[in-house]
Design a protein around this motif. Sequence first.
Motif, PDB file in Angstrom:
ATOM      1  N   GLN A   1       0.819  -1.208   0.000  1.00 41.46           N
ATOM      2  CA  GLN A   1       0.000   0.000   0.000  1.00 41.46           C
ATOM      3  C   GLN A   1       0.857   1.264   0.000  1.00 41.46           C
TER       4      GLN A   1
ATOM      5  N   ASP B   1     -12.628  -4.886  -4.671  1.00 39.92           N
ATOM      6  CA  ASP B   1     -12.819  -5.954  -3.699  1.00 39.92           C
ATOM      7  C   ASP B   1     -12.339  -5.544  -2.300  1.00 39.92           C
ATOM      8  N   ILE B   2     -11.617  -4.428  -2.202  1.00 40.90           N
ATOM      9  CA  ILE B   2     -11.259  -3.860  -0.902  1.00 40.90           C
ATOM     10  C   ILE B   2     -12.302  -2.825  -0.492  1.00 40.90           C
TER      11      ILE B   2
ATOM     12  N   THR C   1      -8.730  -3.026   7.172  1.00 37.25           N
ATOM     13  CA  THR C   1      -7.299  -3.342   7.146  1.00 37.25           C
ATOM     14  C   THR C   1      -6.530  -2.280   6.377  1.00 37.25           C
ATOM     15  N   ALA C   2      -7.081  -1.827   5.250  1.00 37.22           N
ATOM     16  CA  ALA C   2      -6.428  -0.781   4.460  1.00 37.22           C
ATOM     17  C   ALA C   2      -6.346   0.531   5.241  1.00 37.22           C
TER      18      ALA C   2
ATOM     19  N   ASP D   1     -15.565  -4.362   0.745  1.00 35.51           N
ATOM     20  CA  ASP D   1     -15.490  -5.398   1.780  1.00 35.51           C
ATOM     21  C   ASP D   1     -15.086  -4.731   3.095  1.00 35.51           C
TER      22      ASP D   1
ATOM     23  N   SER E   1     -14.170  -5.725   6.086  1.00 30.13           N
ATOM     24  CA  SER E   1     -12.978  -6.214   6.767  1.00 30.13           C
ATOM     25  C   SER E   1     -11.707  -5.776   6.055  1.00 30.13           C
ATOM     26  N   ARG E   2     -11.684  -5.916   4.746  1.00 29.11           N
ATOM     27  CA  ARG E   2     -10.490  -5.550   3.985  1.00 29.11           C
ATOM     28  C   ARG E   2     -10.289  -4.034   3.962  1.00 29.11           C
TER      29      ARG E   2
END
Length: 484
Positions: A333, A411-412, A421-422, A415, A417-418
């Motif tokens: 990232q 898809d991030i 995280t990002a 979502d 949860s993802r």
Amino acid sequence: MQLKIKNNLKKYITGIAITTTLLQACKSESGLYPVPETTISDRNVFDTPARIEGLVNGIYRNLKAASLYGGRYLMYQDVRGEDFINVTLNSFTGFDSWNNSYSSGSNDINNLWSAAYTTINSANIVIQGLENTTVISEAAAAAYVGEAKFLRALSYFSLITVFAQPYALDQGASPGIPLRLQAETSTANNALARSTVAEVYAQIIQDLNDAESALPDNYTTAMLNTTRAHKNTATALKTRVYLTTGNFPKVIEEAAKIVPQTTAPFSAQRGVAHALQSDIQVLFSSNYTTTESILSMPMTPTDALSGQSAIGFVYLVNREYYLNPTGILGSAQWSATDVRRNLLQTTAGRQYLRKYAKASPFVDYIPVIRYAEVLLNYAEAAAEGGQLDLASSLLLAVHRRSDPSFTLAADIANDKSRLLTAIAHERRIELLGEGFGGQDLLRKLQALPAKGDANIQTPRVEPSAQNYIFPPPNTEIATNPLFR
């Protein structure tokens, strides 16, 4: 409160420096650079507007102590995470925090506790002393009390997040810290039991709500808007506090006051016009008073920390911590073209933080709250609340300021949860070296990670371990018979 603190505070209230130099500093913007000249009686410290202003400046001065927001507190927090690797094993520069091996007798522990409670008591002195003043206007007194309550709240927050179990463990039912709300000029009231974690957080929020109501919308200069509390400062800190207690709806409610938009560009429309600056490097090099800097601790050549007390000396001059290549430094990232990598320095194949890059006398301002943090607090709360589009927009605004080509894969972004995280990764990139490493782990009840290299290693620390939080200081244990 320990004897040392009370004795120091008696000296503070009976011998406070209300001097020509200090008063000139008040007028020349920050007011945080007092130089002693004479002493006055404690019966007279509230007798003139200038002396009252000097007392308020003294609270900021105490907050700027080396062990608190002079920089070392940020270091203690950051090195508990996985992103810094210690080189020197130097107990004077936070090794015991990195190694999670503090004892009640550690200088860091006792000095941090003392600095925070000294700030708290100086705030209590102002709050109590202005209750029935006729020396200044009611509005001016209310604003000063607002500043004092803000600074008291920030000091309590700084203590409760390291010396007590995280709120998330049991919704704040664990023992917290002594909640001292009256002015003390002797050792008569040392005996005070701990309040619960929840009670301390409730007081912090009450102080911040009171502060927000009483503080001015803004000041007359960018310097004052950066170095003194105003309405947006209190609101911004509330987003941090509510995030720490997991109250995401309140984070959203508070953040929306100063981030009213739902799509970029984001900026405050109330009070100081806070916004992201186009180049993050400006904040740490050439202009410390942009509208992104909500609160910072100012430094000057004649009023700066030196040697091992200065965070710039520890991170860059003496190079006592380098960035873990397998930590956030190695995250996909954080691209190689991201401007934030310009805030690092490569020496002998290792990366060192250079956010505090001025040479001695280390006059870099120390950031306490930035608008970028508020956006990321808002992003996390929005994602937790299922507002994924808003959360994505806030995350992208912070990241694209330094890396315009960055995209967030669908898809991030779609979502929860993802996306969370990002956002967590973005906090580690954007706020690296600003005091969030350990705090962000503890508020989520995450383990303190194992880290190190071939020379020095420290093991993983689980939330159930005794050294997950800092131990109480010997000075408090010895002088407060109710501290258990």
